[in-house]
Design a protein around this motif. Structure first.
Motif, PDB file in Angstrom:
ATOM      1  N   ASP A  82      53.108 -36.535 -14.072  1.00 30.40           N
ATOM      2  CA  ASP A  82      52.555 -35.775 -12.839  1.00 30.40           C
ATOM      3  C   ASP A  82      53.612 -34.195 -14.167  1.00 30.40           C
ATOM      4  O   ASP A  82      54.260 -33.704 -13.825  1.00 30.40           O
ATOM      5  CB  ASP A  82      52.498 -35.257 -12.370  1.00 30.40           C
ATOM      6  N   VAL A  83      53.095 -34.549 -15.487  1.00 28.67           N
ATOM      7  CA  VAL A  83      53.956 -32.754 -16.244  1.00 28.67           C
ATOM      8  C   VAL A  83      53.169 -31.566 -16.096  1.00 28.67           C
ATOM      9  O   VAL A  83      51.980 -31.686 -16.142  1.00 28.67           O
ATOM     10  CB  VAL A  83      53.391 -33.828 -17.894  1.00 28.67           C
ATOM     11  N   ARG A  84      54.310 -30.514 -16.189  1.00 28.62           N
ATOM     12  CA  ARG A  84      53.615 -29.482 -15.778  1.00 28.62           C
ATOM     13  C   ARG A  84      54.803 -28.551 -16.614  1.00 28.62           C
ATOM     14  O   ARG A  84      55.699 -28.935 -16.718  1.00 28.62           O
ATOM     15  CB  ARG A  84      53.979 -29.004 -15.006  1.00 28.62           C
ATOM     16  N   PRO A  85      54.154 -27.149 -18.214  1.00 28.31           N
ATOM     17  CA  PRO A  85      55.429 -26.735 -18.247  1.00 28.31           C
ATOM     18  C   PRO A  85      56.313 -25.642 -17.565  1.00 28.31           C
ATOM     19  O   PRO A  85      57.802 -26.103 -17.787  1.00 28.31           O
ATOM     20  CB  PRO A  85      53.954 -26.115 -19.211  1.00 28.31           C
ATOM     21  N   VAL A  86      55.558 -25.727 -16.281  1.00 28.55           N
ATOM     22  CA  VAL A  86      56.710 -24.214 -15.748  1.00 28.55           C
ATOM     23  C   VAL A  86      56.044 -24.835 -14.391  1.00 28.55           C
ATOM     24  O   VAL A  86      54.797 -25.339 -13.575  1.00 28.55           O
ATOM     25  CB  VAL A  86      55.427 -23.347 -15.793  1.00 28.55           C
ATOM     26  N   ARG A  87      57.128 -24.759 -13.405  1.00 23.36           N
ATOM     27  CA  ARG A  87      57.750 -25.639 -12.271  1.00 23.36           C
ATOM     28  C   ARG A  87      57.632 -24.138 -11.180  1.00 23.36           C
ATOM     29  O   ARG A  87      58.272 -23.634 -11.875  1.00 23.36           O
ATOM     30  CB  ARG A  87      57.396 -26.603 -11.926  1.00 23.36           C
ATOM     31  N   ALA A  88      57.059 -24.406  -9.727  1.00 31.84           N
ATOM     32  CA  ALA A  88      57.774 -23.130  -9.265  1.00 31.84           C
ATOM     33  C   ALA A  88      59.315 -23.151  -8.402  1.00 31.84           C
ATOM     34  O   ALA A  88      59.338 -24.699  -8.045  1.00 31.84           O
ATOM     35  CB  ALA A  88      56.394 -23.394  -7.583  1.00 31.84           C
ATOM     36  N   ARG A  89      59.728 -22.335  -7.169  1.00 29.88           N
ATOM     37  CA  ARG A  89      60.709 -22.519  -7.419  1.00 29.88           C
ATOM     38  C   ARG A  89      60.808 -23.324  -5.687  1.00 29.88           C
ATOM     39  O   ARG A  89      59.609 -22.191  -4.720  1.00 29.88           O
ATOM     40  CB  ARG A  89      61.824 -21.493  -7.264  1.00 29.88           C
ATOM     41  N   TYR A  90      61.583 -23.675  -5.677  1.00 25.04           N
ATOM     42  CA  TYR A  90      61.173 -24.499  -3.639  1.00 25.04           C
ATOM     43  C   TYR A  90      61.025 -23.192  -2.964  1.00 25.04           C
ATOM     44  O   TYR A  90      60.005 -23.570  -1.626  1.00 25.04           O
ATOM     45  CB  TYR A  90      62.013 -25.457  -3.202  1.00 25.04           C
ATOM     46  N   ARG A  91      62.086 -22.429  -2.373  1.00 22.68           N
ATOM     47  CA  ARG A  91      61.625 -21.612  -1.280  1.00 22.68           C
ATOM     48  C   ARG A  91      60.995 -20.324  -2.010  1.00 22.68           C
ATOM     49  O   ARG A  91      60.146 -19.674  -0.737  1.00 22.68           O
ATOM     50  CB  ARG A  91      63.527 -20.390  -1.928  1.00 22.68           C
ATOM     51  N   ASP A  92      60.369 -20.568  -2.531  1.00 21.68           N
ATOM     52  CA  ASP A  92      59.195 -19.450  -2.958  1.00 21.68           C
ATOM     53  C   ASP A  92      57.669 -20.231  -2.341  1.00 21.68           C
ATOM     54  O   ASP A  92      57.351 -20.050  -2.156  1.00 21.68           O
ATOM     55  CB  ASP A  92      58.752 -19.636  -4.479  1.00 21.68           C
ATOM     56  N   VAL A  93      57.878 -21.904  -3.182  1.00 28.51           N
ATOM     57  CA  VAL A  93      56.320 -22.352  -1.851  1.00 28.51           C
ATOM     58  C   VAL A  93      56.332 -22.378  -0.078  1.00 28.51           C
ATOM     59  O   VAL A  93      55.706 -22.462  -0.064  1.00 28.51           O
ATOM     60  CB  VAL A  93      55.998 -23.602  -2.471  1.00 28.51           C
ATOM     61  N   LEU A  94      58.039 -22.734  -0.494  1.00 34.45           N
ATOM     62  CA  LEU A  94      57.786 -22.699   1.324  1.00 34.45           C
ATOM     63  C   LEU A  94      57.875 -21.340   1.680  1.00 34.45           C
ATOM     64  O   LEU A  94      56.854 -21.122   2.652  1.00 34.45           O
ATOM     65  CB  LEU A  94      59.620 -22.336   1.380  1.00 34.45           C
ATOM     66  N   ALA A  95      57.127 -19.713   1.359  1.00 30.79           N
ATOM     67  CA  ALA A  95      56.835 -18.893   1.642  1.00 30.79           C
ATOM     68  C   ALA A  95      54.941 -18.953   1.640  1.00 30.79           C
ATOM     69  O   ALA A  95      54.844 -17.765   2.219  1.00 30.79           O
ATOM     70  CB  ALA A  95      56.971 -17.944   1.165  1.00 30.79           C
ATOM     71  N   THR A  96      54.574 -19.646   1.455  1.00 35.74           N
ATOM     72  CA  THR A  96      52.754 -19.593   0.829  1.00 35.74           C
ATOM     73  C   THR A  96      52.413 -19.438   1.610  1.00 35.74           C
ATOM     74  O   THR A  96      51.835 -18.845   1.909  1.00 35.74           O
ATOM     75  CB  THR A  96      52.866 -21.307  -0.141  1.00 35.74           C
ATOM     76  N   PRO A  97      52.736 -20.348   2.607  1.00 37.79           N
ATOM     77  CA  PRO A  97      51.874 -20.617   4.060  1.00 37.79           C
ATOM     78  C   PRO A  97      51.424 -19.225   4.001  1.00 37.79           C
ATOM     79  O   PRO A  97      50.729 -18.596   5.420  1.00 37.79           O
ATOM     80  CB  PRO A  97      52.728 -21.176   4.715  1.00 37.79           C
ATOM     81  N   VAL A  98      52.748 -18.741   4.707  1.00 36.56           N
ATOM     82  CA  VAL A  98      52.599 -16.749   5.633  1.00 36.56           C
ATOM     83  C   VAL A  98      51.714 -15.895   4.992  1.00 36.56           C
ATOM     84  O   VAL A  98      51.032 -15.388   5.053  1.00 36.56           O
ATOM     85  CB  VAL A  98      54.140 -16.820   5.779  1.00 36.56           C
ATOM     86  N   ARG A  99      52.036 -16.316   3.173  1.00 34.15           N
ATOM     87  CA  ARG A  99      51.710 -14.860   2.437  1.00 34.15           C
ATOM     88  C   ARG A  99      50.586 -15.162   2.653  1.00 34.15           C
ATOM     89  O   ARG A  99      48.943 -14.561   2.020  1.00 34.15           O
ATOM     90  CB  ARG A  99      52.035 -15.239   1.000  1.00 34.15           C
ATOM     91  N   LEU A 100      49.877 -16.505   2.520  1.00 37.96           N
ATOM     92  CA  LEU A 100      47.825 -17.134   2.559  1.00 37.96           C
ATOM     93  C   LEU A 100      47.518 -16.538   3.590  1.00 37.96           C
ATOM     94  O   LEU A 100      45.653 -16.421   3.787  1.00 37.96           O
ATOM     95  CB  LEU A 100      47.610 -19.074   2.591  1.00 37.96           C
ATOM     96  N   VAL A 101      48.299 -16.657   4.888  1.00 36.84           N
ATOM     97  CA  VAL A 101      47.437 -16.445   5.862  1.00 36.84           C
ATOM     98  C   VAL A 101      47.414 -14.911   6.217  1.00 36.84           C
ATOM     99  O   VAL A 101      46.400 -14.563   6.628  1.00 36.84           O
ATOM    100  CB  VAL A 101      48.348 -17.284   7.377  1.00 36.84           C
ATOM    101  N   VAL A 102      47.890 -14.536   5.465  1.00 33.33           N
ATOM    102  CA  VAL A 102      48.048 -12.405   5.972  1.00 33.33           C
ATOM    103  C   VAL A 102      46.981 -12.527   4.088  1.00 33.33           C
ATOM    104  O   VAL A 102      46.406 -10.914   4.716  1.00 33.33           O
ATOM    105  CB  VAL A 102      49.763 -11.888   5.510  1.00 33.33           C
ATOM    106  N   THR A 103      46.942 -12.385   3.443  1.00 37.12           N
ATOM    107  CA  THR A 103      46.661 -12.323   2.430  1.00 37.12           C
ATOM    108  C   THR A 103      45.333 -12.815   1.903  1.00 37.12           C
ATOM    109  O   THR A 103      44.306 -12.226   1.067  1.00 37.12           O
ATOM    110  CB  THR A 103      48.030 -12.090   0.943  1.00 37.12           C
ATOM    111  N   ASP A 104      44.421 -13.869   2.415  1.00 34.75           N
ATOM    112  CA  ASP A 104      43.394 -14.795   1.543  1.00 34.75           C
ATOM    113  C   ASP A 104      42.613 -14.926   2.581  1.00 34.75           C
ATOM    114  O   ASP A 104      42.820 -16.562   3.416  1.00 34.75           O
ATOM    115  CB  ASP A 104      44.301 -16.065   0.499  1.00 34.75           C
ATOM    116  N   ARG A 105      41.385 -14.672   2.825  1.00 31.39           N
ATOM    117  CA  ARG A 105      40.851 -14.583   3.382  1.00 31.39           C
ATOM    118  C   ARG A 105      40.138 -16.359   3.409  1.00 31.39           C
ATOM    119  O   ARG A 105      39.219 -16.880   4.628  1.00 31.39           O
ATOM    120  CB  ARG A 105      39.216 -13.399   3.366  1.00 31.39           C
TER     121      ARG A 105
END
Length: 402
Positions: free
Chosen positions: A185-208
């Protein structure tokens, strides 16, 4: 990275999902035998089921986001090995505490299912994404349903420990096969773990889109859990008095419906995911009118089971197709957050169906399952006609509504 996934690789990935999810649900058909062997009181048996689910929920929150940070192929291999270790501990456990620890470990790393779905979404060309997700996620439903049959047979003939011994061997074997057959699974850019942990809350609040699909999944799997966590109760009672193996065979009826719904991925690729969701949820609600009939014949119940599992799988595939297409750069985090709704909904269905059955009988459980289905349909209808919120994260037009 996008590359064509071969039919052989799809089979491997679907098998990974089937075996991994089986480590969570295999305890249900053999619960009574396991409790007796481990010296557990009947009132505490529910914890053997709950501990695996709790481990799974923890994995959704803590481990699935790693798929946006690390090579997903390596994660698939590593998580399979550790899920196999949990199954091994369970099969050899001398006490309920050790068995619970093994089930918790197996449940924690069974989230390899969501890593696998994210891997498929990330490595599939856009025109094949829905078909591949549909095929691979069929393995999830296959695992949930078929393990009930196999566990019932093995539990009656060899003993409950054999179920987990077989699952441990399958996990290790699939880890080796996945390492040898899957692309890195080759990807040129990978996210940071602490950033992706916050994804669920951000999605619930901002993504219809995410919120509506998550709520649909919550009620969808509450309805699913109402059936499969409560079905043994009327079948084991008068006038049928069916045993574990016979009850487990009803999983084959569900399997027919789930496999038939694999076509939903092709429909999603053609741009019909929203329409499929609507009529599938209506079908789900209608299926409960058949499921409630357990006398004088079980054939209406069987038909209801087929329709219910078809509808659930069709909606589930459509949900994941839309979400991974809208968030390709965060597919692991999005799938993990989405499956948290699935996990909570399943737990709600499993808890309330026994309460309803004890209070008023199987018809009450069926009414409850239908109410959950109608609630999911209401969420779909309201979200489809809602005006776009200013907080909604911009997504491509084809994914803008449910």
């Amino acid at each position: 990275m996008s590359s064509t996934i071969t039919s052989g690789q799809r089979l491997v990935l679907a098998s990974v999902c089937a075996v991994a999810v089986s480590t969570i649900y295999a305890i249900q058909p053999v619960l009574e035998g396991a409790g007796s062997d481990l010296g557990l009181a009947e009132s505490t048996l529910g914890w053997l089921v709950a501990i695996g689910q709790l481990g799974y929920f923890a994995g959704l929150v803590l481990l699935v986001p790693l798929g946006d940070v690390l090579d997903r192929r390596k994660l698939i291999v590593g998580h399979l090995i550790l899920a196999g270790a949990g199954a091994t501990i369970t099969s050899l456990a001398p006490s309920g505490v050790i068995a619970g620890a093994g089930l918790a470990v197996a449940g924690l790393f069974a989230v390899v299912v969501q890593i696998t779905v994210a891997y498929v979404a990330a490595t599939s060309p856009a025109g094949e994404r829905g078909r591949n997700i549909g095929t691979v996620t069929s393995g999830v439903v296959l695992g949930i349903l078929v393990v009930r049959v196999l566990a019932g047979v093995l539990g009656d003939s060899v003993g409950w420990r054999a179920v987990y011994a077989v699952l441990a061997v399958l996990c290790i074997a699939l880890a080796l096969i996945a390492h040898l057959t899957l692309h890195p699974d080759v990807r040129p850019v990978r996210a940071r773990y602490r950033d992706v942990l916050a994804t669920p809350v951000r999605l619930v609040v901002t993504d219809r889109l995410f919120l509506s699909r998550g709520l649909i999944a919550f009620f969808l799997f509450a309805s699913f859990g109402t059936l499969w966590s409560g079905l043994a109760l009327p079948l084991g009672a008068a006038p049928w008095h069916l045993g574990t193996s016979a009850i487990g065979l009803f999983g084959l009826a569900g399997l027919i419906g789930a496999v038939a719904a694999s076509r939903a991925g092709v429909w999603a690729d053609a741009g019909h995911a929203r329409t499929v969701t609507g009529w599938s949820l209506a079908l789900l609600a209608a299926s409960w009118m058949l499921t409630t009939r357990t006398t004088p014949t079980l054939w209406l119940l069987v038909m209801g089971v087929v329709l219910l599992d078809f509808a659930v799988q069709a909606v589930h595939v459509s949900n994941q197709h839309l979400l991974t297409a809208a968030h390709p750069e965060r597919s692991s985090s999005v799938i993990g957050a989405y499956m948290a709704f699935y996990s909570l909904g399943s737990a709600l269905g499993a808890t309330t169906t026994t309460w309803a059955y004890t209070s008023a009988g199987w018809w009450a459980s069926c009414v409850l399952g239908a109410v959950y289905a109608v609630a999911a349909l209401a969420v779909w209808a309201l979200a489809r006609h809602a005006t776009a919120s200013p907080l909604t994260t911009p997504v491509p037009e084809e994914f803008a509504g449910p």
